[in-house]
Design an enzyme around this catalytic site. Structure first.
Site, PDB file in Angstrom:
ATOM      1  N   ALA A 113       0.846  -1.202   0.000  1.00  0.00           N
ATOM      2  CA  ALA A 113       0.000   0.000   0.000  1.00  0.00           C
ATOM      3  C   ALA A 113       0.876   1.244   0.000  1.00  0.00           C
ATOM      4  O   ALA A 113       2.073   1.175   0.288  1.00  0.00           O
ATOM      5  CB  ALA A 113      -0.893   0.001   1.245  1.00  0.00           C
ATOM      6  N   THR A 150       1.348   3.997   2.236  1.00  0.00           N
ATOM      7  CA  THR A 150       0.941   4.114   3.640  1.00  0.00           C
ATOM      8  C   THR A 150       1.273   5.468   4.281  1.00  0.00           C
ATOM      9  O   THR A 150       1.018   5.652   5.473  1.00  0.00           O
ATOM     10  CB  THR A 150       1.608   2.999   4.486  1.00  0.00           C
ATOM     11  OG1 THR A 150       3.021   3.047   4.268  1.00  0.00           O
ATOM     12  CG2 THR A 150       1.096   1.629   4.108  1.00  0.00           C
ATOM     13  N   TYR A 181      -6.158   8.795   2.598  1.00  0.00           N
ATOM     14  CA  TYR A 181      -5.630   7.447   2.845  1.00  0.00           C
ATOM     15  C   TYR A 181      -6.774   6.506   3.259  1.00  0.00           C
ATOM     16  O   TYR A 181      -6.936   5.423   2.685  1.00  0.00           O
ATOM     17  CB  TYR A 181      -4.553   7.508   3.935  1.00  0.00           C
ATOM     18  CG  TYR A 181      -4.120   6.163   4.472  1.00  0.00           C
ATOM     19  CD1 TYR A 181      -3.335   5.302   3.709  1.00  0.00           C
ATOM     20  CD2 TYR A 181      -4.496   5.741   5.758  1.00  0.00           C
ATOM     21  CE1 TYR A 181      -2.938   4.063   4.199  1.00  0.00           C
ATOM     22  CE2 TYR A 181      -4.103   4.508   6.262  1.00  0.00           C
ATOM     23  CZ  TYR A 181      -3.331   3.674   5.479  1.00  0.00           C
ATOM     24  OH  TYR A 181      -2.947   2.445   5.964  1.00  0.00           O
ATOM     25  N   LYS A 186      -8.214   3.252   1.182  1.00  0.00           N
ATOM     26  CA  LYS A 186      -8.187   1.889   1.746  1.00  0.00           C
ATOM     27  C   LYS A 186      -9.610   1.321   1.815  1.00  0.00           C
ATOM     28  O   LYS A 186      -9.826   0.125   1.601  1.00  0.00           O
ATOM     29  CB  LYS A 186      -7.551   1.905   3.138  1.00  0.00           C
ATOM     30  CG  LYS A 186      -6.060   2.200   3.164  1.00  0.00           C
ATOM     31  CD  LYS A 186      -5.192   1.108   2.548  1.00  0.00           C
ATOM     32  CE  LYS A 186      -5.214  -0.194   3.298  1.00  0.00           C
ATOM     33  NZ  LYS A 186      -4.320  -1.201   2.698  1.00  0.00           N
ATOM     34  N   TRP A 232      -2.018   1.505  14.014  1.00  0.00           N
ATOM     35  CA  TRP A 232      -0.814   2.055  14.660  1.00  0.00           C
ATOM     36  C   TRP A 232       0.321   1.020  14.679  1.00  0.00           C
ATOM     37  O   TRP A 232       0.893   0.712  15.732  1.00  0.00           O
ATOM     38  CB  TRP A 232      -1.132   2.498  16.091  1.00  0.00           C
ATOM     39  CG  TRP A 232      -2.097   3.635  16.237  1.00  0.00           C
ATOM     40  CD1 TRP A 232      -3.089   4.001  15.361  1.00  0.00           C
ATOM     41  CD2 TRP A 232      -2.189   4.546  17.340  1.00  0.00           C
ATOM     42  NE1 TRP A 232      -3.779   5.078  15.857  1.00  0.00           N
ATOM     43  CE2 TRP A 232      -3.251   5.437  17.067  1.00  0.00           C
ATOM     44  CE3 TRP A 232      -1.491   4.700  18.528  1.00  0.00           C
ATOM     45  CZ2 TRP A 232      -3.629   6.459  17.939  1.00  0.00           C
ATOM     46  CZ3 TRP A 232      -1.862   5.712  19.411  1.00  0.00           C
ATOM     47  CH2 TRP A 232      -2.907   6.582  19.117  1.00  0.00           C
TER      48      TRP A 232
HETATM   49  N1  LIG Z   1       1.508   1.227   9.281  1.00  0.00           N
HETATM   50  C1  LIG Z   1       0.379   1.292   9.971  1.00  0.00           C
HETATM   51  O1  LIG Z   1       0.320   1.919  11.041  1.00  0.00           O
HETATM   52  C2  LIG Z   1      -0.850   0.600   9.462  1.00  0.00           C
HETATM   53  C3  LIG Z   1      -2.014   0.626  10.263  1.00  0.00           C
HETATM   54  C4  LIG Z   1      -3.145  -0.049   9.816  1.00  0.00           C
HETATM   55  C5  LIG Z   1      -3.143  -0.715   8.599  1.00  0.00           C
HETATM   56  N2  LIG Z   1      -2.017  -0.699   7.833  1.00  0.00           N
HETATM   57  C6  LIG Z   1      -2.051  -1.425   6.547  1.00  0.00           C
HETATM   58  O2  LIG Z   1      -1.189  -2.540   6.696  1.00  0.00           O
HETATM   59  C7  LIG Z   1      -0.550  -2.829   5.455  1.00  0.00           C
HETATM   60  C8  LIG Z   1       0.962  -2.917   5.683  1.00  0.00           C
HETATM   61  O3  LIG Z   1       1.403  -1.676   6.221  1.00  0.00           O
HETATM   62  P1  LIG Z   1       2.952  -1.402   6.463  1.00  0.00           P
HETATM   63  O4  LIG Z   1       3.047  -0.310   7.457  1.00  0.00           O
HETATM   64  O5  LIG Z   1       3.666  -2.682   6.641  1.00  0.00           O
HETATM   65  O6  LIG Z   1       3.340  -0.782   5.045  1.00  0.00           O
HETATM   66  P2  LIG Z   1       4.781  -0.421   4.457  1.00  0.00           P
HETATM   67  O7  LIG Z   1       5.844  -0.661   5.474  1.00  0.00           O
HETATM   68  O8  LIG Z   1       4.651   0.939   3.863  1.00  0.00           O
HETATM   69  O9  LIG Z   1       4.950  -1.531   3.322  1.00  0.00           O
HETATM   70  C9  LIG Z   1       4.203  -1.513   2.147  1.00  0.00           C
HETATM   71  C10 LIG Z   1       5.063  -2.180   1.072  1.00  0.00           C
HETATM   72  O10 LIG Z   1       4.314  -2.138  -0.151  1.00  0.00           O
HETATM   73  C11 LIG Z   1       5.188  -1.653  -1.163  1.00  0.00           C
HETATM   74  N3  LIG Z   1       4.442  -1.012  -2.251  1.00  0.00           N
HETATM   75  C12 LIG Z   1       3.988   0.267  -2.311  1.00  0.00           C
HETATM   76  N4  LIG Z   1       3.404   0.495  -3.493  1.00  0.00           N
HETATM   77  C13 LIG Z   1       3.490  -0.650  -4.198  1.00  0.00           C
HETATM   78  C14 LIG Z   1       3.079  -1.026  -5.509  1.00  0.00           C
HETATM   79  N5  LIG Z   1       2.478  -0.140  -6.324  1.00  0.00           N
HETATM   80  N6  LIG Z   1       3.313  -2.287  -5.927  1.00  0.00           N
HETATM   81  C15 LIG Z   1       3.946  -3.180  -5.112  1.00  0.00           C
HETATM   82  N7  LIG Z   1       4.371  -2.874  -3.862  1.00  0.00           N
HETATM   83  C16 LIG Z   1       4.148  -1.620  -3.418  1.00  0.00           C
HETATM   84  C17 LIG Z   1       6.059  -0.658  -0.442  1.00  0.00           C
HETATM   85  O11 LIG Z   1       7.195  -0.301  -1.204  1.00  0.00           O
HETATM   86  P3  LIG Z   1       7.777   1.238  -1.027  1.00  0.00           P
HETATM   87  O12 LIG Z   1       8.230   1.324   0.395  1.00  0.00           O
HETATM   88  O13 LIG Z   1       8.877   1.289  -2.030  1.00  0.00           O
HETATM   89  O14 LIG Z   1       6.635   2.159  -1.332  1.00  0.00           O
HETATM   90  C18 LIG Z   1       6.378  -1.423   0.832  1.00  0.00           C
HETATM   91  O15 LIG Z   1       7.448  -2.313   0.641  1.00  0.00           O
HETATM   92  C19 LIG Z   1      -0.972  -1.726   4.496  1.00  0.00           C
HETATM   93  O16 LIG Z   1      -1.967  -2.223   3.657  1.00  0.00           O
HETATM   94  C20 LIG Z   1      -1.514  -0.629   5.393  1.00  0.00           C
HETATM   95  O17 LIG Z   1      -2.519   0.113   4.736  1.00  0.00           O
HETATM   96  C21 LIG Z   1      -0.875  -0.069   8.227  1.00  0.00           C
END
Ligand SMILES: NC(=O)c1ccc[n+]([C@@H]2O[C@H](COP(=O)([O-])OP(=O)(O)OC[C@H]3O[C@@H](n4cnc5c(N)ncnc54)[C@H](OP(=O)(O)O)[C@@H]3O)[C@@H](O)[C@H]2O)c1
Length: 317
Positions: free
Chosen positions: A83, A85, A148, A152, A174
């Site tokens: 995503a 994010t 965002y 989502k 979070w």
């Molecule tokens: N972080 C939070 O607090 C949180 C809270 C609730 C839900 N979530 C959800 O949980 C999930 C994982 O979150 P996370 O924090 O682990 O996210 P993250 O660390 O930002 O990891 C997302 C990964 O997806 C990759 N990505 C982005 N755009 C892409 C594309 N077009 N094609 C293929 N890969 C792509 C990113 O690469 P780049 O880094 O190069 O962009 C990154 O490696 C997400 O769906 C998020 O919406 C997150």
């Protein structure tokens, strides 16, 4: 990422998108320690430290390439974590938010359907507006207040519409952990150069350790092997809740940093580009009923994360 597990002689394959991200890499760690064989899918190459037997470099917004990747690997299950994010980044680049978070989820759902794969879509507490005075249940009406959250939620809708009963939506909140940008790391990094930190004290949620969430997902996978009647939305976070201020306070304490002036401020004072929900605590009752117990309290998970982070840094020096 594709994960393979032996199920009574049959190989069960799981494709995990966003394998280089915080949750994606935690899923790799949790699943590679068991009967799973892993293949990553991400827009960027994995770091030299993280080796994959199989890795697919693919942008999920490129439908034809994605379809080829999914059909080529033929997963039984896709876990979609990839995503855009950056919550404030989404506000300034709504086109990218829509393309990656909404359209990307739609493409994933379509390719999952083509490949006859089940789908787990990772979503967020930010689909809610934060006006409810108690925790949010899965059937509460979503009402996102920033780009965002909207992107989502659109992703959730595509998944529901396209994947039918063959999907799970897991909402978490979070998230902190290794291998990604997160609030805890930001606080600890800022503490190296600043003597005063101002942190919002009027927003509440449940901090969630990526490793704990990955472990919960693995336990769901174990159940999915034998049951096909699990579908719909699950809220999964570490237990208990707090403000960002308290999360900062505990992070500094667990890192043994005491010479910082931590000042509580209001959301209004911070004035970030994207509005945040004030209270976005997720009720985990449905998850607890499925797995029999809640996740551990966020403070315990945070303490462990900061200890492991310190060890890892010492090793890297
Ligand atoms: N972080 C939070 O607090 C949180 C809270 C609730 C839900 N979530 C959800 O949980 C999930 C994982 O979150 P996370 O924090 O682990 O996210 P993250 O660390 O930002 O990891 C997302 C990964 O997806 C990759 N990505 C982005 N755009 C892409 C594309 N077009 N094609 C293929 N890969 C792509 C990113 O690469 P780049 O880094 O190069 O962009 C990154 O490696 C997400 O769906 C998020 O919406 C997150």
């Amino acid at each position: 990422m594709v994960v393979e597990t032996v199920k009574e002689g049959k190989i069960m394959k799981v494709l995990i998108t966003g394998s280089g991200g915080m949750l994606g890499s935690a899923l790799c760690d949790v699943l590679s320690g068991s009967n799973y064989k892993i293949i990553g899918l991400d827009v960027k190459k994995p770091s030299a430290k993280r080796r994959f037997n199989n890795f697919i470099r693919c942008d999920i917004t490129n439908y034809n390439k994605l379809l080829k990747a999914v059909k080529g690997s033929g997963p039984d299950l896709i876990i979609h974590t990839a995503a855009f994010t950056d919550v404030d980044g989404c506000e300034s680049d709504p086109g990218r938010a829509e393309s990656v978070n909404s359209l990307g989820a739609r493409y994933i759902a379509e390719t999952a359907l083509e490949a006859n794969s089940r789908l787990i879509y990772i979503s967020t507490d930010f689909v809610f507006d934060g006006q409810k005075k108690e925790s949010y249940r899965e059937n509460d009406e979503p009402h996102p207040i920033n780009i965002y959250g909207r992107s989502k939620l659109d992703g959730e809708r595509y998944v529901k519409e396209i994947a039918g009963k063959n999907h799970l939506i897991i909402r978490s909140s979070w998230i902190f952990g290794m291998g990604g940008k997160n609030f805890v790391d930001t606080i600890l990094n800022k503490a190296k150069t600043q003597k005063e930190l101002r942190v919002v004290s009027d927003q509440f949620g449940s901090p969630t350790y990526a490793a704990d969430l990955a472990d919960a997902i693995k336990r769901i996978l174990d159940i999915l092997k034998d049951r096909i009647d699990i579908s719909g939305i699950y809220h999964i976070t570490n237990s208990d809740n707090c403000s960002w201020y308290k999360l900062a306070q505990r992070s500094l304490r667990f890192a043994n940093i005491y010479d910082i002036d931590l000042i509580p401020i209001t959301s209004q004072e911070l004035d970030r580009p994207a509005e945040r929900p004030m209270i976005s605590i997720l009720d985990n009752a449905r998850f607890v009923k499925l797995l029999g117990r809640p996740m551990r309290p966020w403070e315990k998970a945070l303490e462990e994360y900061i200890r492991l982070r310190r060890q890892r840094r010492k090793k890297d020096v």
